[in-house]
Write a protein that holds these residues in place. Structure first.
Motif, PDB file in Angstrom:
ATOM      1  N   GLU A   1       0.992  -1.151  -0.041  1.00  0.00           N
ATOM      2  CA  GLU A   1       0.132  -0.046   0.056  1.00  0.00           C
ATOM      3  C   GLU A   1       0.732   1.211  -0.059  1.00  0.00           C
ATOM      4  N   TYR A   2       1.985   1.406   0.406  1.00  0.00           N
ATOM      5  CA  TYR A   2       2.960   2.410   0.785  1.00  0.00           C
ATOM      6  C   TYR A   2       4.014   2.358  -0.404  1.00  0.00           C
ATOM      7  N   PHE A   3       3.782   1.493  -1.401  1.00  0.00           N
ATOM      8  CA  PHE A   3       4.755   1.692  -2.453  1.00  0.00           C
ATOM      9  C   PHE A   3       3.983   2.005  -3.780  1.00  0.00           C
ATOM     10  N   ASP A   4       4.644   2.231  -4.946  1.00  0.00           N
ATOM     11  CA  ASP A   4       4.066   2.601  -6.353  1.00  0.00           C
ATOM     12  C   ASP A   4       2.892   1.573  -6.454  1.00  0.00           C
ATOM     13  N   GLY A   5       1.703   2.412  -6.792  1.00  0.00           N
ATOM     14  CA  GLY A   5       0.526   1.522  -7.212  1.00  0.00           C
ATOM     15  C   GLY A   5      -0.382   1.439  -5.827  1.00  0.00           C
ATOM     16  N   GLY A   6       0.098   1.618  -4.880  1.00  0.00           N
ATOM     17  CA  GLY A   6      -0.704   1.570  -3.635  1.00  0.00           C
ATOM     18  C   GLY A   6      -1.494   2.886  -3.335  1.00  0.00           C
ATOM     19  N   GLY A   7      -2.459   3.017  -2.355  1.00  0.00           N
ATOM     20  CA  GLY A   7      -3.104   4.249  -2.087  1.00  0.00           C
ATOM     21  C   GLY A   7      -2.462   5.154  -1.412  1.00  0.00           C
ATOM     22  N   LEU A   8      -1.062   4.841  -0.787  1.00  0.00           N
ATOM     23  CA  LEU A   8      -0.534   5.766   0.423  1.00  0.00           C
ATOM     24  C   LEU A   8       0.888   5.705   0.043  1.00  0.00           C
ATOM     25  N   PRO A   9       1.491   6.357  -1.223  1.00  0.00           N
ATOM     26  CA  PRO A   9       2.822   6.207  -1.542  1.00  0.00           C
ATOM     27  C   PRO A   9       3.556   6.989  -0.355  1.00  0.00           C
ATOM     28  N   ILE A  10       4.668   6.192   0.298  1.00  0.00           N
ATOM     29  CA  ILE A  10       5.528   7.073   1.036  1.00  0.00           C
ATOM     30  C   ILE A  10       6.566   8.060   0.291  1.00  0.00           C
TER      31      ILE A  10
END
Length: 212
Positions: A18-27
């Protein structure tokens, strides 16, 4: 803080797709390209040193827009999933302690120090650091093995860099020893505790005053 050798565990919080490319919450900050390898380095070093590794994942209720258990975005990142771990915690609240067996697992192993990595700096990491301190544990935070994303809401706007930097300063003022992964690896090798600052000294430095 006592100079006795700490009984550490490494906690890896919510390193999910979720936190990476393609997720909803990119860090955004620090960059994932920096923080993910540092999490992996910490895991490998802890395993080699016989330090327990606790991997944490967040599963949201059905219908939530992120962290669905049965989706690729809700899964652990492959770099975390493929590494050895001593315990897996599934949580539904920001703090790793809330609604889980985490506290009992630590107590059964006489763990007195938690080194915390993962995402997000200002949410699940912060909640875990605060609660760990309140439970009498020494807390350590690897600032370059964690990260933040930007926010804007009715209260204002803050960049990922601002959020990560400010939370790190606040953590070190009272709640956790904030350190780099490299310094933590040295402390792990030496079996030495890491110290945090205090609100009075942090404030005096912020005002340009001496602390001695």
């Amino acid at each position: 803080m006592s100079s006795a050798s700490p009984r550490r565990a490494l906690v890896v919080i919510d390193v999910q797709n979720e936190y990476f490319d393609g997720g909803g919450l990119p860090i955004e900050h620090p960059p994932i390209a920096q923080t993910l390898p540092n999490v992996a380095r910490a895991m490998d070093a802890a395993t080699q040193a016989g330090i327990p590794v606790v991997v944490v994942r967040h599963h949201a209720p059905a219908g939530a827009p992120v962290f669905q258990a049965d989706t690729p975005a809700g899964a652990l990142h492959d770099e975390i999933a493929r590494r050895p771990r001593d315990h897996l915690v599934t949580k539904a609240f920001p703090s790793v302690f809330t609604g889980t067996d985490f506290a009992g697992w630590l107590q059964a192993r006489n763990i007195d120090t938690l080194a915390v990595t993962g995402y997000m700096t200002h949410n699940c990491v912060a909640s875990t650091l605060f609660e760990g301190l309140h439970r009498g544990l020494a807390m350590e935070y690897l600032h370059d093995a964690s990260g933040a994303l930007p926010y804007a809401n009715a209260a204002g706007r803050a960049s990922a860099e601002e959020i990560h930097r400010v939370f790190s300063v606040v953590f070190h003022s009272n709640f956790a020893a904030v350190t780099s992964t490299a310094n933590w690896l040295e402390a792990l090798k030496a079996r030495q505790p890491l110290g945090r600052d205090n609100p009075v000294f942090s404030n005096r430095r912020g005002r340009g005053l001496p602390v001695d």
